[in-house]
Design a protein around this motif. Structure first.
Motif, PDB file in Angstrom:
ATOM      1  N   PRO A  71      -7.884  -1.754   7.450  1.00 14.31           N
ATOM      2  CA  PRO A  71      -7.008  -1.134   7.098  1.00 14.31           C
ATOM      3  C   PRO A  71      -6.165  -0.659   7.955  1.00 14.31           C
ATOM      4  N   ARG A  72      -6.932  -0.127   9.540  1.00 11.69           N
ATOM      5  CA  ARG A  72      -6.855   0.562  10.633  1.00 11.69           C
ATOM      6  C   ARG A  72      -6.358  -0.428  11.720  1.00 11.69           C
ATOM      7  N   THR A  73      -6.071  -1.772  11.303  1.00 14.82           N
ATOM      8  CA  THR A  73      -5.481  -2.760  11.904  1.00 14.82           C
ATOM      9  C   THR A  73      -4.614  -2.960  11.390  1.00 14.82           C
ATOM     10  N   LEU A  74      -4.032  -2.696  10.027  1.00 11.49           N
ATOM     11  CA  LEU A  74      -2.878  -2.871   9.239  1.00 11.49           C
ATOM     12  C   LEU A  74      -1.721  -1.617   9.516  1.00 11.49           C
ATOM     13  N   LEU A  75      -2.492  -0.222  10.273  1.00 13.53           N
ATOM     14  CA  LEU A  75      -1.903   0.913  10.312  1.00 13.53           C
ATOM     15  C   LEU A  75      -1.008   0.619  11.987  1.00 13.53           C
ATOM     16  N   GLU A  76      -1.803  -0.183  12.441  1.00 12.03           N
ATOM     17  CA  GLU A  76      -1.637   0.003  13.682  1.00 12.03           C
ATOM     18  C   GLU A  76      -0.999  -1.205  13.650  1.00 12.03           C
ATOM     19  N   ARG A  77      -0.629  -2.472  12.965  1.00  5.42           N
ATOM     20  CA  ARG A  77       0.242  -3.080  13.358  1.00  5.42           C
ATOM     21  C   ARG A  77       2.099  -2.540  12.841  1.00  5.42           C
ATOM     22  N   ALA A  78       1.598  -1.394  11.720  1.00  2.82           N
ATOM     23  CA  ALA A  78       3.118  -0.506  10.972  1.00  2.82           C
ATOM     24  C   ALA A  78       3.521   0.125  12.206  1.00  2.82           C
ATOM     25  N   ARG A  96      15.217   8.079  10.079  1.00  2.00           N
ATOM     26  CA  ARG A  96      14.244   6.817  11.390  1.00  2.00           C
ATOM     27  C   ARG A  96      15.095   5.417  11.330  1.00  2.00           C
ATOM     28  N   THR A  97      14.759   4.460  12.189  1.00  2.66           N
ATOM     29  CA  THR A  97      15.542   3.447  12.203  1.00  2.66           C
ATOM     30  C   THR A  97      14.074   2.473  11.157  1.00  2.66           C
ATOM     31  N   LEU A  98      13.537   2.560  11.408  1.00  2.00           N
ATOM     32  CA  LEU A  98      12.658   2.190  10.978  1.00  2.00           C
ATOM     33  C   LEU A  98      11.015   3.157   9.932  1.00  2.00           C
ATOM     34  N   ASP A  99      11.374   2.585   8.671  1.00  2.00           N
ATOM     35  CA  ASP A  99       9.605   3.033   8.699  1.00  2.00           C
ATOM     36  C   ASP A  99       8.781   2.002   7.838  1.00  2.00           C
ATOM     37  N   VAL A 100       7.916   2.288   8.686  1.00  2.00           N
ATOM     38  CA  VAL A 100       6.740   0.992   7.633  1.00  2.00           C
ATOM     39  C   VAL A 100       5.787   1.574   7.096  1.00  2.00           C
ATOM     40  N   ASP A 101       5.597   2.297   6.051  1.00  2.00           N
ATOM     41  CA  ASP A 101       4.277   2.095   5.130  1.00  2.00           C
ATOM     42  C   ASP A 101       3.306   1.301   4.721  1.00  2.00           C
ATOM     43  N   LEU A 102       2.133   1.980   5.085  1.00  2.00           N
ATOM     44  CA  LEU A 102       0.890   0.944   4.354  1.00  2.00           C
ATOM     45  C   LEU A 102       0.576   1.716   2.904  1.00  2.00           C
ATOM     46  N   VAL A 103       0.976   1.442   1.636  1.00  2.00           N
ATOM     47  CA  VAL A 103       0.673   1.609   0.231  1.00  2.00           C
ATOM     48  C   VAL A 103      -0.589   1.242   0.436  1.00  2.00           C
ATOM     49  N   MET A 104      -0.663   0.113   0.217  1.00  2.00           N
ATOM     50  CA  MET A 104      -2.216  -0.060  -0.320  1.00  2.00           C
ATOM     51  C   MET A 104      -2.990  -1.056  -0.214  1.00  2.00           C
ATOM     52  N   VAL A 105      -4.371  -0.779   0.654  1.00  2.00           N
ATOM     53  CA  VAL A 105      -4.978  -2.466   1.305  1.00  2.00           C
ATOM     54  C   VAL A 105      -6.176  -2.345   0.210  1.00  2.00           C
ATOM     55  N   GLY A 106      -6.029  -3.676  -0.738  1.00  2.00           N
ATOM     56  CA  GLY A 106      -7.103  -3.804  -1.775  1.00  2.00           C
ATOM     57  C   GLY A 106      -7.170  -2.481  -2.655  1.00  2.00           C
ATOM     58  N   ASN A 107      -8.364  -2.758  -3.195  1.00  2.00           N
ATOM     59  CA  ASN A 107      -9.348  -0.696  -3.903  1.00  2.00           C
ATOM     60  C   ASN A 107      -9.509   0.058  -2.918  1.00  2.00           C
ATOM     61  N   THR A 108      -8.882   0.105  -1.137  1.00  2.00           N
ATOM     62  CA  THR A 108      -9.656   0.617  -0.152  1.00  2.00           C
ATOM     63  C   THR A 108      -8.724   2.485  -0.524  1.00  2.00           C
ATOM     64  N   GLU A 109      -9.971   3.264  -0.973  1.00  2.00           N
ATOM     65  CA  GLU A 109      -9.358   4.874  -1.394  1.00  2.00           C
ATOM     66  C   GLU A 109      -9.984   5.667   0.090  1.00  2.00           C
ATOM     67  N   THR A 110      -9.449   5.937   0.758  1.00  2.00           N
ATOM     68  CA  THR A 110     -10.022   6.593   2.136  1.00  2.00           C
ATOM     69  C   THR A 110      -8.882   7.635   2.164  1.00  2.00           C
ATOM     70  N   THR A 111      -9.177   9.435   3.419  1.00  2.00           N
ATOM     71  CA  THR A 111      -8.551  10.172   3.534  1.00  2.00           C
ATOM     72  C   THR A 111      -8.831  10.408   4.838  1.00  2.00           C
ATOM     73  N   GLN A 112      -7.741  10.354   5.861  1.00  2.00           N
ATOM     74  CA  GLN A 112      -8.908  10.458   7.446  1.00  2.00           C
ATOM     75  C   GLN A 112      -7.470  10.910   7.977  1.00  2.00           C
ATOM     76  N   ALA A 113      -7.437  11.420   9.012  1.00  2.00           N
ATOM     77  CA  ALA A 113      -6.305  12.474   9.782  1.00  2.00           C
ATOM     78  C   ALA A 113      -5.057  11.859   9.681  1.00  2.00           C
ATOM     79  N   ASP A 114      -5.588  11.066  10.339  1.00  2.00           N
ATOM     80  CA  ASP A 114      -3.953   9.349   9.824  1.00  2.00           C
ATOM     81  C   ASP A 114      -3.811   8.401   9.142  1.00  2.00           C
ATOM     82  N   LEU A 115      -5.321   8.496   8.128  1.00  2.00           N
ATOM     83  CA  LEU A 115      -4.687   7.077   7.058  1.00  2.00           C
ATOM     84  C   LEU A 115      -5.329   7.811   6.100  1.00  2.00           C
ATOM     85  N   THR A 116      -4.072   7.466   5.151  1.00  2.00           N
ATOM     86  CA  THR A 116      -4.548   7.943   3.924  1.00  2.00           C
ATOM     87  C   THR A 116      -4.445   7.103   2.968  1.00  2.00           C
TER      88      THR A 116
END
Length: 170
Positions: A71-78, A96-116
């Motif tokens: 997930p972190r790699t996908l967020l960085e890519r987005a 904004r010119t572009l907004d790329v939101d990572l909605v889900m990655v498999g069944n991952t559920e996480t809450t971090q400062a910069d990635l939920t």
């Protein structure tokens, strides 16, 4: 070998050449190693949510894919894709010119400062649920259940399919 996990991106643009921005995001995600784009929704024109009055309308799509990336790699890519299209972050809820939101990655559920994950408001947003339901009607959002009843609750007001606008395949 890592297993493939379903990945969902919500992509939007309300500044500049909105359709070209969406197309560029799709192309960049398709070009990402270890990401397979399975389907891309139709283009929808949507009312801005939680933005100042008079903000331009968005064009939105949802991309469903599969990936072995973390997930972190996908967020960085987005975020790198957003940056490549001149995304500025002067304040939350700005146009904004572009907004790329990572909605889900498999069944991952996480809450971090910069990635939920899943995205904390995806289950409340018609501009995510309408295009996602179009291409993956039996999808489920971890922690929230099937997207069809979520969409029934939220509704599709302010979300209009634009059949005249096409995202090109490869």
């Amino acid at each position: 070998m890592k297993p493939l996990r379903k990945v969902v991106f919500s992509v939007g643009s309300n500044l500049g050449d909105r359709l070209a921005n969406l197309q560029g995001a799709v192309d960049a995600i398709r070009d990402t190693p270890d990401v397979i784009v399975v389907d891309v929704s139709s283009v929808y024109e949507t009312d801005p949510v939680a933005m100042a009055d008079g903000s331009p309308q968005f064009l939105n799509i949802v991309i469903v894919g599969e990936s072995t990336l973390e997930p972190r790699t996908l967020l960085e890519r987005a975020q790198a894709i957003e940056d490549a299209f001149g995304r500025e972050r002067p304040e939350p809820h700005a146009s904004r010119t572009l907004d790329v939101d990572l909605v889900m990655v498999g069944n991952t559920e996480t809450t971090q400062a910069d990635l939920t994950l899943p995205h904390p408001r995806a289950h409340e947003r018609g501009f995510v649920l309408v295009p996602w339901a179009e291409i993956d009607p039996s999808a489920e959002l971890p922690g929230h259940g099937a997207i069809a009843p979520l969409l029934d609750t939220v509704g599709g007001e302010g979300v209009t399919k634009r059949d005249d606008l096409i995202i090109e395949g490869d």
